[in-house]
Scaffold this motif. Structure first.
Motif, mmCIF file in Angstrom:
data_model
loop_
_atom_site.group_PDB
_atom_site.id
_atom_site.type_symbol
_atom_site.label_atom_id
_atom_site.label_comp_id
_atom_site.label_asym_id
_atom_site.label_seq_id
_atom_site.Cartn_x
_atom_site.Cartn_y
_atom_site.Cartn_z
ATOM 1 N N SER A 718 98.136 62.533 69.070
ATOM 2 C CA SER A 718 97.379 62.719 70.316
ATOM 3 C C SER A 718 96.021 63.357 70.070
ATOM 4 C CB SER A 718 98.171 63.605 71.292
ATOM 5 O OG SER A 718 98.443 64.874 70.709
ATOM 6 N N GLU A 719 95.826 63.927 68.891
ATOM 7 C CA GLU A 719 94.572 64.587 68.573
ATOM 8 C C GLU A 719 94.158 64.263 67.146
ATOM 9 O OE1 GLU A 719 94.560 68.798 70.968
ATOM 10 O OE2 GLU A 719 95.871 68.655 69.217
ATOM 11 N N ARG A 741 90.205 70.351 66.823
ATOM 12 C CA ARG A 741 91.088 69.291 67.294
ATOM 13 C C ARG A 741 90.390 68.557 68.429
ATOM 14 N NH1 ARG A 741 94.797 73.661 68.726
ATOM 15 N NH2 ARG A 741 95.219 72.415 70.591
ATOM 16 N N TYR A 742 90.304 67.235 68.287
ATOM 17 C CA TYR A 742 89.648 66.433 69.315
ATOM 18 C C TYR A 742 90.683 65.616 70.074
ATOM 19 C CZ TYR A 742 86.883 62.992 71.759
ATOM 20 O OH TYR A 742 86.346 62.205 72.738
ATOM 21 N N ASN A 743 90.690 65.759 71.400
ATOM 22 C CA ASN A 743 91.577 65.008 72.279
ATOM 23 C C ASN A 743 90.758 63.929 72.968
ATOM 24 O OD1 ASN A 743 93.073 64.081 74.552
ATOM 25 N ND2 ASN A 743 94.324 65.942 74.471
ATOM 26 N N PRO A 744 90.966 62.659 72.618
ATOM 27 C CA PRO A 744 90.139 61.609 73.216
ATOM 28 C C PRO A 744 90.432 61.379 74.702
ATOM 29 C CG PRO A 744 91.851 60.647 71.844
ATOM 30 C CD PRO A 744 91.919 62.126 71.633
ATOM 31 N N GLY A 770 104.419 66.098 61.163
ATOM 32 C CA GLY A 770 105.122 65.802 62.396
ATOM 33 C C GLY A 770 104.930 66.935 63.380
ATOM 34 N N SER A 771 104.659 68.127 62.855
ATOM 35 C CA SER A 771 104.394 69.270 63.730
ATOM 36 C C SER A 771 103.305 70.176 63.193
ATOM 37 C CB SER A 771 105.681 70.095 63.916
ATOM 38 O OG SER A 771 106.151 70.576 62.668
ATOM 39 N N GLU A 772 102.948 70.015 61.909
ATOM 40 C CA GLU A 772 101.935 70.860 61.308
ATOM 41 C C GLU A 772 101.018 70.032 60.414
ATOM 42 O OE1 GLU A 772 103.992 75.178 60.490
ATOM 43 O OE2 GLU A 772 104.501 73.539 59.123
ATOM 44 N N MET A 773 99.788 70.535 60.241
ATOM 45 C CA MET A 773 98.896 70.018 59.212
ATOM 46 C C MET A 773 98.946 71.002 58.044
ATOM 47 S SD MET A 773 94.722 69.517 59.239
ATOM 48 C CE MET A 773 94.409 71.274 59.505
ATOM 49 N N ILE A 774 99.187 70.475 56.831
ATOM 50 C CA ILE A 774 99.190 71.312 55.638
ATOM 51 C C ILE A 774 97.968 70.944 54.805
ATOM 52 C CG2 ILE A 774 100.451 72.112 53.616
ATOM 53 C CD1 ILE A 774 102.994 71.103 54.853
ATOM 54 N N VAL A 775 97.119 71.940 54.525
ATOM 55 C CA VAL A 775 95.996 71.739 53.612
ATOM 56 C C VAL A 775 96.293 72.503 52.334
ATOM 57 C CG1 VAL A 775 94.350 71.415 55.490
ATOM 58 C CG2 VAL A 775 94.652 73.697 54.521
ATOM 59 N N TRP A 776 95.803 71.961 51.205
ATOM 60 C CA TRP A 776 96.084 72.599 49.921
ATOM 61 C C TRP A 776 95.045 72.182 48.892
ATOM 62 C CZ3 TRP A 776 97.220 71.542 44.808
ATOM 63 C CH2 TRP A 776 97.714 72.619 44.067
ATOM 64 N N GLY A 777 94.791 73.119 47.940
ATOM 65 C CA GLY A 777 93.916 72.829 46.813
ATOM 66 C C GLY A 777 92.455 72.795 47.209
ATOM 67 N N GLY A 778 91.638 72.180 46.364
ATOM 68 C CA GLY A 778 90.213 72.064 46.622
ATOM 69 C C GLY A 778 89.395 73.053 45.825
ATOM 70 N N LEU A 779 88.095 73.056 46.074
ATOM 71 C CA LEU A 779 87.200 73.946 45.352
ATOM 72 C C LEU A 779 86.184 74.539 46.304
ATOM 73 C CD1 LEU A 779 84.530 72.014 43.243
ATOM 74 C CD2 LEU A 779 85.682 71.043 45.216
ATOM 75 N N SER A 847 109.646 71.099 58.235
ATOM 76 C CA SER A 847 109.131 70.560 59.487
ATOM 77 C C SER A 847 110.025 69.467 59.996
ATOM 78 C CB SER A 847 107.710 70.021 59.284
ATOM 79 O OG SER A 847 106.807 71.078 59.089
ATOM 80 N N GLY A 848 109.827 69.113 61.221
ATOM 81 C CA GLY A 848 110.625 68.065 61.833
ATOM 82 C C GLY A 848 110.202 66.704 61.350
ATOM 83 N N PRO A 849 110.899 65.646 61.812
ATOM 84 C CA PRO A 849 110.587 64.294 61.377
ATOM 85 C C PRO A 849 109.220 63.855 61.882
ATOM 86 C CG PRO A 849 112.179 64.252 63.172
ATOM 87 C CD PRO A 849 112.022 65.682 62.770
ATOM 88 N N THR A 850 108.606 62.999 61.094
ATOM 89 C CA THR A 850 107.300 62.483 61.467
ATOM 90 C C THR A 850 107.447 61.442 62.566
ATOM 91 O OG1 THR A 850 106.548 62.828 59.225
ATOM 92 C CG2 THR A 850 105.238 61.330 60.585
ATOM 93 N N PRO A 851 106.690 61.554 63.679
ATOM 94 C CA PRO A 851 106.794 60.561 64.735
ATOM 95 C C PRO A 851 106.146 59.256 64.321
ATOM 96 C CG PRO A 851 105.021 62.094 65.203
ATOM 97 C CD PRO A 851 105.719 62.600 63.968
ATOM 98 N N THR A 852 106.490 58.206 65.029
ATOM 99 C CA THR A 852 105.853 56.923 64.774
ATOM 100 C C THR A 852 104.369 57.045 65.070
ATOM 101 O OG1 THR A 852 107.856 55.772 65.409
ATOM 102 C CG2 THR A 852 105.808 54.486 65.388
ATOM 103 N N PRO A 853 103.501 56.753 64.088
ATOM 104 C CA PRO A 853 102.079 56.968 64.318
ATOM 105 C C PRO A 853 101.505 55.934 65.276
ATOM 106 C CG PRO A 853 102.445 55.916 62.197
ATOM 107 C CD PRO A 853 103.801 56.247 62.759
#
Length: 883
Positions: A718-719, A741-744, A770-779, A847-853
């Protein structure tokens, strides 16, 4: 060069070995695929008196393979039904799998004096149960083996453990490879100069490395045929060569391949000037080769390397060579086993990392396919060893959390830039850099390669495309204008007919009509735009040239859409001594082979790098760029109606600011554009265009992220959530810890919280669980360690939770990350030590199951080196000399 290792004392003969294993055991009559009744838990006797016959082991192996086969992907393109396991795997093949792990077990005992113990097998079962990434598959495997811990230990755990242990012990054992090393050292002493390298008995290769940080429009017109490296990759190569030649100034006590926790000073970096030319390096070694390298030529942005490699004898070859020597028995464990509990949900401890175990050598530009039960990676390029082009790979089984090396026996030559497709039973690889027109079919069930025939095969190439049709692999393009269809059932090629085929080109467009592929436009090898094209019919294996009568002028950076009956091309750029930014186009009807020019009345101004979408009855183009001595970035566009051959301008009221290289999607009601650049500024704006009202609705900047590049974006259903990234201004580099977060639907941005937010960074990864965004790594700079940290963002609570660093992989960037529906798996990437790593980790997030995108447009895959440059600058077109 043919390797012959020193004769070793033999240690087994398969039949005698099996006979020794089955003494004291009565051979039971088994029904294929079933578990013998007397070996089920309720019939289990004293474990110290139990053993397994060959046929029992083979029967259990079939039960294991049946589980994997049920999960094996059968491509939807295949017209035939998925066959039974028996149709694809013979009894002899099952018997060979059993023989291989028994040989491995006996070799560990006889040659390395390291017999596999009952304690090791129990520990391996517990590791599988605790670390499984597919608990449902592991549960099926245990059930297929009767939930009998003795059978599971012997038939599942023993195979995985023996494979891993023998691979590690074999690779660097000088008793096996020492004679080859002595011959190689003598060879190098007899031919010590660069001029004599071709006289050495190994395989000689040359490669040119080119430092090239260029914009995309320059890269495609470059005639260079070497390997292009960006600044980071160039620095990595210089460091590696400095280390090989003993010129590195890496801090004392810090291995170039080890983790590094402190900031580097400029004094610790090797420079190009420190690397000597015309000197053969000391002998180097990796898991599968000995090699020596020389820098033949160097400039500030080019290195020409010569390498000679000597291939070690493969483990498979060594096993076969020693098979008929006198045997020694393998003692089957007589201690009772305990059935371990399988972890629920794939991971049990929230916010924890687990290293992936035993992966292949680190690499890039490899291929990967998913079979339904395993990921197979193969080939690629590494800065770590030898000529850099690999013919090795590995299969990762998430069910038992283990890697198995792909055999190198009969494998294709090392390469990168190749393609790979999955047929349902085999992976087919073909083509690639610095190889001929060869390939191979890899069967994971039998761990075997079969070469693809070169009879009638297309000419050698890289950068081509490959698709699986259901019964054939079709390749086309790359550095050549031809293609071919490969049938694995008959091991035969059928050329895509070059009669009337278009000439070779790049930056053309292609559309699929439902029965034909139509390509058009682009630039040829000389960099000149063409107005030719062709229709390829795979059913008849024929090309039909598209007529040039009334065709638009030749161009590149144009757009093309398929209307359902016509291909519509418009806009673009060409150079013939003068810049041309076209506001012309054409509608091509493949049925009549006719062009109808698109009207220029009320057409938008000529441009390139615009975006185009098809609404169902109109083509909308918007944005783009042209140059007339000054740069012009555009915020105008037009709607073209092919029924009336007429243009209507898109409204400019509330339109987004002028830009190019933005993105556009059609939602079914609106076109949404966002991002891009105007040659001076990074943009964080966009807009929604409604064709019914001819009006724009700006995307609100309230709470929007600041302008940036090298950030991540995920779609939650949704976002759109964007986070992190980079921009550069007069005050220097800026690595961002903000997002939005952008809601169209509401046309609104909500800033992501900065409480407990991870450190600002770029070139990180992000996944949606499915319920969270996980960011990791980078510089966050070249002079501070790369991140081994990250964060989990919950949009429902607008809150961050730090990811654990306990047992986390080493910090890195340019890695990959995927969400399995239970955990995030990261792998490979560039470490702070300027090395490409082959390590990774699995992060459990509970986390919970990923919804159908929601459906999203499929992007065009980025080929070549597509990492964003931190400081983009407008660069003039490379202009070919007019004919």
């Amino acid at each position: 060069m043919k390797n012959k290792s020193a004769c070793l004392s033999g240690f087994f003969n398969l039949r005698v070995t099996i006979a020794l294993l089955v003494c004291m055991a009565a051979v039971c009559s088994l029904v294929t695929g079933t578990v013998p009744a007397f070996l089920r838990p309720q019939g289990q006797g004293n474990a110290s008196q139990r053993t397994l016959t060959l046929e029992e082991r083979v029967s259990y192996q079939r039960a294991i393979e049946d589980v994997y086969w049920r999960h094996r992907i059968w491509p939807k393109e295949r017209p035939d039904p998925k066959p039974s396991l028996d149709a694809v795997m013979s009894h002899a093949q099952l018997e060979k799998k059993v023989a291989d792990y028994l040989r491995n077990s006996q070799a560990l005992e006889d040659y390395w004096q390291r017999p596999i113990t009952a304690e090791q097998l129990q520990a391996e079962m517990e590791r599988m149960a605790t670390h499984t990434r597919q608990p449902e598959v592991l549960r099926e495997l245990f059930e297929a083996l009767g939930n009998d811990p003795f059978v599971i230990a012997e038939c599942l755990a023993r195979r995985a453990l023996a494979e891993r242990l023998i691979t590690n012990w074999y690779a660097y054992d000088q008793r096996i490879h020492g004679e080859l090393r002595q011959r190689v050292e003598a060879d190098l002493q007899a031919h010590p100069t660069v001029e004599q390298m071709k006289q050495l008995n190994g395989e000689y290769t040359e490669i040119e490395l080119i430092k090239r940080d260029r914009t995309e429009d320059e890269q495609h017109q470059s005639a260079d045929r070497g390997v292009k490296l960006n600044s980071r990759e160039w620095d990595e190569t210089v460091q590696r060569l400095a280390t090989i030649f003993g010129e590195s100034t890496v801090e004392a006590g810090v291995s170039p391949a080890s983790g590094h926790t402190g900031a580097r000073s400029p004094a610790t970096r090797a420079t190009l000037g420190q690397i000597k030319t015309g000197v053969v390096s000391p002998l180097q070694e990796d898991e599968s080769h000995y090699y020596a390298t020389a820098v033949v030529e160097k400039t500030n942005d080019r290195l020409k390397l010569a390498t000679v490699e000597w291939l070690k004898e493969s483990l498979e070859s060594w096993r076969v060579r020693t098979e008929n020597h006198p045997p020694a028995a393998i003692a089957v464990a007589t201690t009772g086993y305990t059935l371990p509990a399988i972890a629920t949900g794939g991971c049990t401890d929230d916010d924890t990392w687990t290293a992936t175990d035993g992966p292949p050598l680190g690499r890039e530009s490899h291929t990967a396919v998913w079979t339904g039960s395993e990921m197979i990676v193969w080939g690629g390029y590494t800065f770590i060893s030898g000529s850099g082009y690999l013919n090795t790979g590995g299969r990762y089984n998430p069910g038992i959390d283990s890697w198995t090396a792909t055999t190198t026996m009969n494998a294709p030559a090392g390469r990168s830039g190749h393609t790979a497709v999955w047929t349902g039973s085999e992976m087919i690889v073909w083509g690639g850099n610095f190889v001929d027109n060869t390939g191979g079919r890899y069967n994971p069930g039998t761990d075997s390669w079969t070469a693809t025939t070169t009879v009638d095969a297309p000419t050698a190439r890289s950068g081509h495309t490959a698709v699986w049709t259901g019964n054939e692999m079709i390749i086309w393009g790359g550095v050549d204008d031809s293609g071919g269809r490969y049938n694995p059932n008959t091991d035969s090629w059928t050329s895509t007919n070059t009669t009337n085929a278009p000439a070779g080109r790049s930056y053309h467009t292609a559309v699929w009509t439902g029965s034909e592929m139509i390509i058009w436009g682009g630039v040829d090898d000389s960099g000149f735009a063409v107005n030719t094209g062709g229709k390829y019919n795979p059913g008849t294996n024929s090309w039909t040239a598209t007529t040039t009568i009334n065709a638009p002028s030749g161009r590149e950076f144009h757009t093309a859409v398929w209307s359902g009956s016509e291909m519509i091309v418009w806009g673009g750029y060409s150079y013939d001594g003068v810049d041309h930014y076209w506001n012309t186009g054409g509608r091509y009807n493949p049925g009549t082979d006719g062009w109808v020019a698109t009207s220029t009345t009320n057409a938008p101004v000529g441009r390139e790098s615009q975006q185009a979408v098809w609404t169902g009855n109109e083509m909308i183009v918007w944005g783009g760029y042209y140059y007339d001595g000054n740069d012009h970035y555009l915020n105008t566009g037009g709607r073209y109606n092919p029924s009336t051959n007429s243009w209507a301008a898109t409204g400019t009221t509330n339109a987004p600011s002028a830009r190019a290289s933005h993105k556009a999607v059609w939602t079914g009601l609106e076109m949404i554009v966002w991002g891009g650049g105007d040659g001076v500024n990074y943009l964080n704006t966009g807009g929604k265009y409604n064709t019914g009202t001819n009006n724009w609705m700006p995307m609100s900047n309230t709470g929007a992220p600041s302008a940036r590049t090298s950030h991540t974006a995920t779609w939650s259903g949704s976002e759109m959530i964007v986070w992190g990234g980079y921009f550069f201004d007069i005050s220097g580099d800026h690595y961002l810890e903000t997002g939005g977060r952008y809601n169209p639907i509401t046309n609104s941005w909500t800033p992501t919280s900065i409480t407990n937010v991870p450190d600002g960074r770029a070139l990180h990864t992000a996944v949606w669980t499915g319920s969270e965004m996980i960011v990791w790594g980078g510089l966050a700079s070249e002079d501070t360690p790369y991140f081994d940290s990250g964060g989990r963002y919950d949009p429902g609570t607008d809150s961050w939770t730090a990811t654990s660093t306990t047992n986390a992989p080493s910090g890195r960037y340019r890695h990959t990350a995927v969400w399995t529906d239970r955990e995030m798996i990261v792998w490979a990437g560039v470490l702070y030590t300027n090395t490409i790593t082959n390590t990774g980790g699995r992060y459990c997030a509970q986390s919970g199951p990923t919804p159908t995108p929601s459906p999203t447009p499929t992007p065009t895959p980025c080929t070549g080196r597509c990492e964003p440059t931190p400081r983009p600058r407008p660069t003039p077109h490379v202009r070919p000399t007019p004919r």
